[in-house]
Enzyme design. Structure first.
Site, PDB file in Angstrom:
ATOM      1  N   SER A 711      39.388  44.130  47.837  1.00  0.00           N
ATOM      2  CA  SER A 711      38.277  43.237  47.508  1.00  0.00           C
ATOM      3  C   SER A 711      38.672  41.761  47.421  1.00  0.00           C
ATOM      4  O   SER A 711      37.812  40.898  47.324  1.00  0.00           O
ATOM      5  CB  SER A 711      37.636  43.664  46.175  1.00  0.00           C
ATOM      6  OG  SER A 711      38.567  43.599  45.129  1.00  0.00           O
ATOM      7  N   LYS A 754      32.879  42.741  37.576  1.00  0.00           N
ATOM      8  CA  LYS A 754      33.358  41.481  38.159  1.00  0.00           C
ATOM      9  C   LYS A 754      32.417  40.320  37.815  1.00  0.00           C
ATOM     10  O   LYS A 754      32.865  39.219  37.466  1.00  0.00           O
ATOM     11  CB  LYS A 754      33.489  41.627  39.675  1.00  0.00           C
ATOM     12  CG  LYS A 754      34.614  42.565  40.099  1.00  0.00           C
ATOM     13  CD  LYS A 754      34.620  42.767  41.609  1.00  0.00           C
ATOM     14  CE  LYS A 754      35.749  43.697  42.036  1.00  0.00           C
ATOM     15  NZ  LYS A 754      35.751  43.963  43.478  1.00  0.00           N
TER      16      LYS A 754
END
Length: 807
Positions: A711, A754
């Site tokens: 990611s 996140k």
């Protein structure tokens, strides 16, 4: 296995070949000594046997080399050398495998036995020592040094004393040995030669080969007598110990026989006093209970046979005790009893909301199940598996489900379970057999439809005792558990009405077949706002009560809770948060008891005084722009985090340096980014051969923390473009996403955590992959209102937003 045996009885009716055997008459007579005076003899290594001079005994010969040696000896005055093997298990001995001091013997008789074995009668002549082994095939041929005892002309007083001592000890030894005839002593007592006496006594003692070899190698006559006497006394002491042990064993056996006789008398007395009547009443009660149970007919027949068998056993016998336990276990199971379920969705929803904050997916799944049960009464129990980090309340959720559905609750911890019998039980043939913990828990809870929690299912083990995970397959399969058969019961029990719930921290260690039988429900970590609510609604009231405080005694402000969550705990759940709140309560209680003050208010300033310096830190955005530094987002087991990815381009040869404990996947993402930049270098205004002249260094701070995953691909690529083009990157924009060689941005996981990390760091703009748009709904509405989400499909989209073109 062919081997030379110890003394054996000569059988009758077999062919005997003696010194004057007919088949040897045509053999030429030769002396055993060579022309130069050497004594050359064939040699046989003996296993578990030693031969002394003046000793006559027989042994069996089976090895080919040993038979060849016998044949050679018969052709040369029947003389042979006998030595003892060091290890009797050696089948093919070499020169190092037998002692080199042995006995020169003469073959008196040979007898052929069945099985290609020869029995030999020999007489020991003198000691001998092997000077040289001439050859080993087809038999051992050795140069022997003959050793003749030099008997003294006159026996000294010391020698006489030693001989008398040996005879006395030998007499004592013979008297203790049951299998030694008394005539042996009279035969030995007439010997007046010291060396011959020691050899003869040694040949009649049951001692180790090593001890016999010690006497055989002893050439000094006084020393030989002393060693023989020492070994005799040691053997006498061993015999005394053996006899003492045998007496004690015999006494114990007699005691056991006496106890058995007394028990039999007691049993007969009990029968006379009506002991059988109590057993008959017990059997009648069991039969009545069995008729009332709603179990299958075959199972009833099996239990009925066992009751009938018990009625014929003696009540005090061990078998009766085993049978009684088995029958009582079966009758105690809840064959008829079931809890009346609460199908009122409103009541169930209120209970779930009361016990837990958040966890919408779990609550929705439970309510869906209740709705289906309301419509279809025959539905089988579902198998839910709650997967999430520690401390998120998975075990307490199961208890709430039981309370919301009015079911009984039982729990089995699977952490470290390695024995299959823990699940399926032991067969009744084993001593102390018991049912498995599944059936035992159902018996104790007393209903057929409880909530059954398998805690920590990901921590199951397996070893030589079986695989518990495989045993769970039948328990958790709705198609099989209707007739679950425990090894102890040996009759099927219906588990299909049980609502099974499993918990796990990860699915990686759960076997695939077991995982396939469960419906996974992700229990995600709590956001900061959720932790605040949980602390205010549940944790603070609970800890106040446990520590003897009232609401007016302790007040923890919301800013203090924020600091407690951010700087004193770092976790997905609330377990450590509860510990810290308990810590504050204890300190408050101590101050109340020590002083007059009764009210305490915890603020961020007082928090550090009570708990010490802050243990964790969170990155805060400082500054606006910087070349080569881009803000990324990462997921960890304790929630989301921000990553400031730094890059530097320095003159070199095109090497790519990656630091900060990056995993293999993250390193591959960096290499993919380099290749993509090279493919669009014209568009970016970067020299085509930059990868030849520059070394790229990518570093992610907090190098002690391992990092991995795809990611960070878009973040690393953006940081490298910023460094190569000299365009500053905005720090107030964070991003996440995997990249391909064509510059596409692919979706990633952990979006909720996140985004919360970005919000906590003061970032209000987040770049997300286009395909992660659906995940924005999982973020709390309060956070969504304060954040700007920009969906990107290509790396170029991120470059346009993050990189500043102004000088």
């Amino acid at each position: 296995m062919d081997k030379e045996e110890k003394k054996a009885t000569l059988p009758e009716g077999n062919e005997m070949i003696d010194e004057a055997a007919e088949d040897m008459t045509d053999k030429r007579e030769e002396t055993v000594r060579s022309e130069d005076g050497k004594l050359i003899l064939p040699m046989i290594p003996l296993r578990g046997l030693s031969v002394f001079p003046n000793m006559v005994l027989h042994f069996d010969v089976g090895r080919e080399k040993s038979k060849n040696a016998l044949e050679q000896a018969m052709m040369h005055q029947q003389m042979i050398f006998l030595a003892t093997q060091k290890d009797e298990n050696t089948d093919l001995p070499t020169g190092d495998d037998f002692y080199h001091v042995g006995t020169i013997a003469k073959i008196k008789q040979m007898l052929k036995l069945s099985g290609d074995t020869v029995r030999v009668l020999v007489e020991g002549i003198n000691r001998g020592r092997i000077k040289e082994i001439l050859y080993e095939v087809p038999f051992f041929s050795c140069d022997i040094e003959e050793i003749v005892d030099e008997e003294p002309a006159e026996i000294s007083p010391r020698m006489e004393a030693l001989m008398r001592s040996v005879l006395n000890s030998f007499d004592d030894y013979i008297s203790r040995r049951v299998n030694r005839p008394e005539e042996i002593f009279s035969t030995v007592a007439v010997i007046d030669e010291p060396g011959k006496l020691a050899d003869m006594v040694a040949s009649h003692i049951d001692m180790s080969i090593e001890d016999k070899q010690t006497i055989l190698e002893c050439l000094d006559l006084e020393e030989r007598l002393e060693k023989t006497n020492t070994i005799l006394n040691k053997e006498i002491e061993i015999i005394d110990i053996e006899q003492d042990i045998n007496r004690k064993v015999s006494t114990q056996i007699n005691k056991n026989q006496r106890e058995y006789y007394l028990r039999e008398q007691m049993r007969i007395i009990e029968e006379e006093l009506g002991g059988d009547e109590d057993a008959e009443k017990e059997v009648d009660v069991w039969r009545k209970q069995l008729k009332k149970l709603a179990m299958p007919e075959k199972s009833k027949e099996a239990v009925s046979k066992e009751i009938k068998r018990f009625s014929k056993l003696q009540p005090s016998s061990p078998e009766a005790s085993v049978s009684r336990t088995y029958i009582e276990t079966i009758l105690a199971l809840p064959w008829n009893k079931m809890s009346e379920l609460n199908n009122d969705l409103k009541v169930a929803e209120e209970i779930l909301e009361e016990d837990h904050y958040g966890l919408k997916k779990v609550k929705e799944r439970v309510l869906e199940y209740l709705a289906v049960v309301e419509l279809n009464q025959k539905i089988k129990g579902p198998i839910l598996c709650l997967v999430g980090p520690p401390g998120t309340g998975k075990t307490s959720i199961a208890k709430s489900v039981a309370r919301a559905t009015d079911r009984e609750f039982t729990r089995m911890s699977l952490g470290g379970v390695r024995d299959e019998a823990e699940i399926r039980g032991h067969r009744r043939t084993y001593v102390g057999a018991i049912p498995g913990r599944v059936i035992n828990a159902i018996k104790e809870v007393g209903t057929q439809n409880p909530v059954f929690l398998f805690d920590e299912v990901d921590k199951l083990g397996n070893d030589f005792r079986g695989d518990p995970a495989s045993a769970l397959l039948e328990v958790l399969d709705p198609e099989q558990n209707k007739e679950f058969t425990d090894h102890y019961l040996e009759i099927p029990f219906d588990l299909s009405k049980v609502m099974f719930i499993a918990t796990a921290n990860t699915t990686e260690t759960i076997p695939r077949p077991l995982l396939d039988r469960m419906e996974l429900i992700e229990v995600e970590g709590y956001t900061e706002e959720e932790k605040i609510n949980i602390a205010e609604r549940y944790l603070i009231p609970k800890q106040r009560k446990e520590n003897g405080l009232k609401e007016e005694n302790l007040k923890i402000t919301e800013p203090a809770l924020h600091d407690l969550i951010n700087y004193y705990t770092r976790e997905s759940g609330v377990r450590n948060l509860e510990r810290e709140i308990a810590n504050l309560c204890r300190k408050t209680a101590r101050k109340m008891v020590s002083g007059k003050k009764k009210t305490f208010r915890i603020t961020p300033s007082t928090l550090e005084k009570l708990l010490g310096k802050k243990r964790f830190r969170y990155d805060k955005i400082e500054g606006q722009k910087e070349v080569g530094v881009v803000t990324g987002l990462a997921w960890t087991v304790v929630g989301g985090d921000t990553l400031f990815i730094e890059t530097a381009a320095v003159p070199g040869t095109g090497r790519l340096n990656l630091t900060g404990q990056m995993g293999d996947v993250m390193q591959e993402s960096a290499k993919t980014g380099i290749s993509y930049i090279r493919s669009i270098s014209d568009k970016l205004g970067i020299e085509k051969d930059f990868y030849k002249n520059l070394d790229m260094h990518i570093h992610i701070p907090e190098g002690a923390v391992p990092k991995d995953g795809p990611s960070a691909g878009v973040t690393m690529c953006t940081a490298m473009v910023s460094e190569l083009t000299g365009r500053a990157a905005r720090k107030d924009v964070a991003m996440t996403g995997e990249i391909t060689l064509r510059g596409k941005v692919l979706p990633v996981g952990g979006i909720r955590e996140k985004v919360l990390a970005a919000h906590r760091a003061g970032i209000r703009t987040v770049l997300l992959p286009k395909e992660n748009e659906k995940d924005i709904e999982d973020i709390s509405e309060k956070v969504r209102r304060e954040m700007e989400f920009i969906l990107i499909e290509k790396v170029e989209d991120a470059l346009e937003i993050v990189l500043d073109d102004s000088e």
